[in-house]
Scaffold this active site. Structure first.
Site, PDB file in Angstrom:
ATOM      1  N   GLU A  12      -5.436 -13.806 -30.377  1.00 33.21           N
ATOM      2  CA  GLU A  12      -4.943 -13.716 -31.989  1.00 33.21           C
ATOM      3  C   GLU A  12      -5.583 -15.061 -32.510  1.00 33.21           C
ATOM      4  OE1 GLU A  12      -1.345 -10.842 -31.920  1.00 33.21           O
ATOM      5  OE2 GLU A  12      -0.971 -12.806 -30.904  1.00 33.21           O
ATOM      6  N   GLY A  77       2.370  -3.053 -34.592  1.00 36.80           N
ATOM      7  CA  GLY A  77       2.430  -1.650 -34.635  1.00 36.80           C
ATOM      8  C   GLY A  77       2.617  -1.031 -35.873  1.00 36.80           C
ATOM      9  N   MET A 171       6.401  -8.612 -31.993  1.00 37.63           N
ATOM     10  CA  MET A 171       7.521  -9.344 -30.889  1.00 37.63           C
ATOM     11  C   MET A 171       7.493 -10.903 -31.144  1.00 37.63           C
ATOM     12  SD  MET A 171       6.015  -7.323 -27.581  1.00 37.63           S
ATOM     13  CE  MET A 171       7.331  -7.767 -26.393  1.00 37.63           C
ATOM     14  N   GLU A 172       7.468 -11.255 -32.428  1.00 39.68           N
ATOM     15  CA  GLU A 172       7.559 -12.760 -32.650  1.00 39.68           C
ATOM     16  C   GLU A 172       8.191 -13.169 -34.166  1.00 39.68           C
ATOM     17  OE1 GLU A 172       4.431 -11.555 -31.561  1.00 39.68           O
ATOM     18  OE2 GLU A 172       4.653 -11.740 -29.272  1.00 39.68           O
ATOM     19  N   ASP A 195      -2.210  -0.438 -33.615  1.00 38.24           N
ATOM     20  CA  ASP A 195      -1.638   0.733 -32.946  1.00 38.24           C
ATOM     21  C   ASP A 195      -0.667   1.454 -33.788  1.00 38.24           C
ATOM     22  OD1 ASP A 195       1.106   0.133 -31.575  1.00 38.24           O
ATOM     23  OD2 ASP A 195       0.028  -1.408 -31.339  1.00 38.24           O
TER      24      ASP A 195
HETATM   25  N1  ADE Z   1       2.305  -5.569 -31.218  1.00 35.03           N
HETATM   26  C1  ADE Z   1       1.313  -4.698 -31.706  1.00 35.03           C
HETATM   27  N2  ADE Z   1       1.650  -3.466 -31.370  1.00 35.03           N
HETATM   28  C2  ADE Z   1       2.781  -3.533 -31.066  1.00 35.03           C
HETATM   29  C3  ADE Z   1       3.895  -2.395 -30.571  1.00 35.03           C
HETATM   30  N3  ADE Z   1       3.770  -1.345 -30.616  1.00 35.03           N
HETATM   31  N4  ADE Z   1       5.193  -2.708 -30.446  1.00 35.03           N
HETATM   32  C4  ADE Z   1       5.322  -4.331 -30.201  1.00 35.03           C
HETATM   33  N5  ADE Z   1       4.425  -5.252 -30.542  1.00 35.03           N
HETATM   34  C5  ADE Z   1       3.237  -4.819 -31.014  1.00 35.03           C
END
Ligand code: ADE
Length: 227
Positions: A12, A77, A171-172, A195
């Site tokens: 990243e 995501g 996640m951050e 995703d």
């Molecule tokens: N970062 C990128 N895709 C993610 C996902 N599906 N869940 C959590 N963090 C992510």
């Protein structure tokens, strides 16, 4: 100005390091890349994945290196169906989807002493919109939900989407937001979609991480150009 640019994974921040000359300072079991860029001092790092690691790095960038604003770059995501792989969005507000003391009658994402949602800086968000308009880039915005969990099931995805009206999951962001709000530092959280956070998301993540991470990092550098 001292500007922190934080990612969670090496991929990243790699697009930034690739284009800059920098010194490296090790601190707190992490590396901080210090670069002079257009009258600014950039403090760049990847925290490692998750809310605890990102809180630690954000705090160090502000308290030790004196960052005056913090820009986060990375991937997420998609929860909102309008977001497609490669799209970029910034967070208008952020929430911790895995914070749960509902056993005591509280809402999801709440603990005493904090608001469920942390709002990002309106001036940095406006700057991002300006940059996008000038460069003809399609920039979206919305609620980002963060948790210590890679979301890759339809059930969890739908639950997060419904519970927090969230548009993307990662996640951050929410932990970085809390650090910045607590320390009075304006922040901006940008994510490019890697995703769709449902079944098989881990395969799309692996496939699109590098490409999407670059979309996000390139935009962040364009913002710095206009600060
Ligand atoms: N970062 C990128 N895709 C993610 C996902 N599906 N869940 C959590 N963090 C992510």
């Amino acid at each position: 100005m001292k500007i922190a640019i934080l990612g969670a994974m090496e991929e990243e921040i790699f697009p930034l390091l690739q284009t800059l000359k920098y010194d490296v300072i090790s601190h707190g079991n992490n590396k901080f890349y210090i670069a002079n860029y257009k009258n600014h001092e950039l403090i760049i790092a990847y925290s490692k994945i998750g809310k605890v690691n990102s809180s630690l790095s954000a705090t160090i960038m502000i308290e030790k290196f004196g960052a005056e604003i913090l820009l986060f770059t990375g991937v997420a995501g998609a929860l909102n169906e309008d977001l497609k792989i490669g799209d970029i969005l910034y967070a208008t507000s952020l929430v911790q989807h895995d914070l749960d003391i509902t056993a005591f009658g509280h809402p999801y994402g709440y603990v005493p002493g904090i608001d469920v949602f942390s709002k990002s800086d309106v001036r940095l968000n406006a700057l991002a919109n300006d940059v996008a308009r000038k460069l003809g880039i399609n920039l979206m915005s919305g609620i980002i939900a963060s948790g210590d969990q890679f979301v890759c099931s339809k059930e969890r995805k739908e639950w997060i989407k419904e519970t927090f009206k969230a548009d993307a999951v990662e996640m951050e962001g929410a932990s970085v937001a809390l650090v910045c709000v607590s320390l009075g530092v304006p922040f901006f959280i940008l994510r490019a979609i890697s995703d769709e956070a449902s079944g098989g998301a881990e395969f799309d993540f692996d496939k699109f991480l590098v490409e999407s991470a670059k979309n996000s990092a390139d935009f962040i550098l364009k913002m710095v150009d206009m600060i």
